[in-house]
Design an enzyme around this catalytic site. Sequence first.
Site, short mmCIF file in Angstrom:
data_model
loop_
_atom_site.label_atom_id
_atom_site.label_comp_id
_atom_site.label_asym_id
_atom_site.label_seq_id
_atom_site.Cartn_x
_atom_site.Cartn_y
_atom_site.Cartn_z
N CYS B 83 90.78 74.14 46.80
CA CYS B 83 91.96 73.95 45.94
C CYS B 83 92.18 72.48 45.60
O CYS B 83 93.01 72.17 44.74
CB CYS B 83 93.19 74.53 46.61
SG CYS B 83 92.89 76.13 47.38
N HIS B 335 98.46 78.71 40.16
CA HIS B 335 97.42 78.01 40.92
C HIS B 335 96.02 78.47 40.51
O HIS B 335 95.37 79.23 41.21
CB HIS B 335 97.66 78.25 42.42
CG HIS B 335 96.69 77.56 43.32
ND1 HIS B 335 96.06 76.37 43.00
CD2 HIS B 335 96.23 77.88 44.57
CE1 HIS B 335 95.28 76.00 43.99
NE2 HIS B 335 95.34 76.90 44.95
#
Lengths: 133, 387
Positions: B83, B335
């Site tokens: 991420c 996200h």
Amino acid sequence: MTELTQDASELTIKEFQEGIHEGKIEGYRCTNCGHQQIDIMEFCPVCHSAKLEKVEFSHFGSVVTYTIQLVAPEQFMNEVPYAWAIIQLDDGPKITGWIPFISRPEDLPIGQRVVFKKSYLPGIVFEKGKTGD
Amino acid sequence: MRNVYVLSADTTKYGKSPLSARELALQASKKAILDAEISPADIQASFIANAFSLAEKQGHLGPIIMSGLGIPDVPASTIESACASGASAIREAWINIGAGIYDCMLVVGVEKVSQLDTITATTYFSFGSDFVFEGACGASFPGLYGAIARSHITKYGTTEEQLASVAVKNHANAMSNPNAHFHKRISIEDVMKSPVIASPLKLYDACPFSDGAAAAILCSEDFLKKTGRKSSEKVLIRGSGRAGGTGALFQREDLTTLNAAVMAGREAFKMAGLSQKDIDFAEVHDCFTVAELVAEEDLGFARRGQAAKLTQEGYTKIGGELPVNPSGGLKAKGHPVGATGVGQVVEVFEQLHGKAGERQVEDARIALTHNVGATGGSCGVHIFELT
């Protein structure tokens, strides 16, 4: 040139996983500084020595933290709900493991005594210890 | 090191998209190139931030994206730090331009995961952990953050309602972000009543799986001059910090902090010559509500164990002392893994230029971004200033 050969002091992922199913928790101890860790590794993260030895750890420990999984990765889909926990082993490093049939936080206080259980289920299975464990 | 500037930063909408990663990346890149008023031919090299393109049966995104931009001879590599791929790509471009290797680079972050069912997507995300010891031992990705949340609750007395207040704030902020995944105001009660996924975390404590892309053009001062622009009114990367941590959460001493974030934050502040009180707003990595609190404590914006109280008191809302995630954050803006860190720069760029509409942070001049890979195996922190 340094020759790379696997010797008895090294642990492979396969050996670690087979060990778990045979009822052994294996990892490393640094022969220089004594640091212990469950990992696949070549150098000690504390003193950076390459002199690591394969050791077997205690089956008893205490829950450091945990979660109760209600949505789980593929391999564990049929096991929910269960607790996935980080466990401090009595004689050394932390390890992860899962404890079947835990559905409520009340069932697993932080510090709960647990014991490793030999199993053919996926992952590393622990169960709640009895008094005195 | 030479000064490095953000010449433009733009994004696709985040959410569920019928497009592939390749198409999303091209859309965001085109917008960034046109915003910057440059030609694709000005781009000398590119980094693609992406984690899961193999789930779409496509690796080697770089040449495909460059070809689509009409510049197939430009070198382009994928940077993968789970991420934190976005901040890692920004960092590497900053190094390349700062060192004088290139004068103009495209950084594009992209992710496409909505074709995966929830169980498959959950499994893919757990590949970002130390999979042998965590994912394959029963921990989902929310489970790892659930364990962090349980530690925070145990050590500091943080409550589940306080965690929920992060989600409520970030959903409110995303209401005026046209590119956000969610436009849905929620209450503490909504969060508390949402289904538990990995206790103590509930569905509304978690960010969604999003598709999307974000792109930025980074350049040197020489390049700015060549384009006939002044370096005033340009966004300078004033500090960059990057650190690692154990891939495995379970090996760490303290499970209420991510050491990589502490170290990356210190490096960025030191380089910038600034302190926490100089920051006008921050975009932090709130993949789960607890992560925003840990971020504020790791970066020194809140004392240990105090971030929850500050959030509840409105300290981090737009109009508060330190607005955090005015974009809506990962929680509500969404996200798209590889795009997230680059998307944070898009929010910074818009805010610093006063173009954030209703979610504008007043007089914003200096902003910080904080982007975390998995449970803190990677972290990148950047400080930006409108010069």
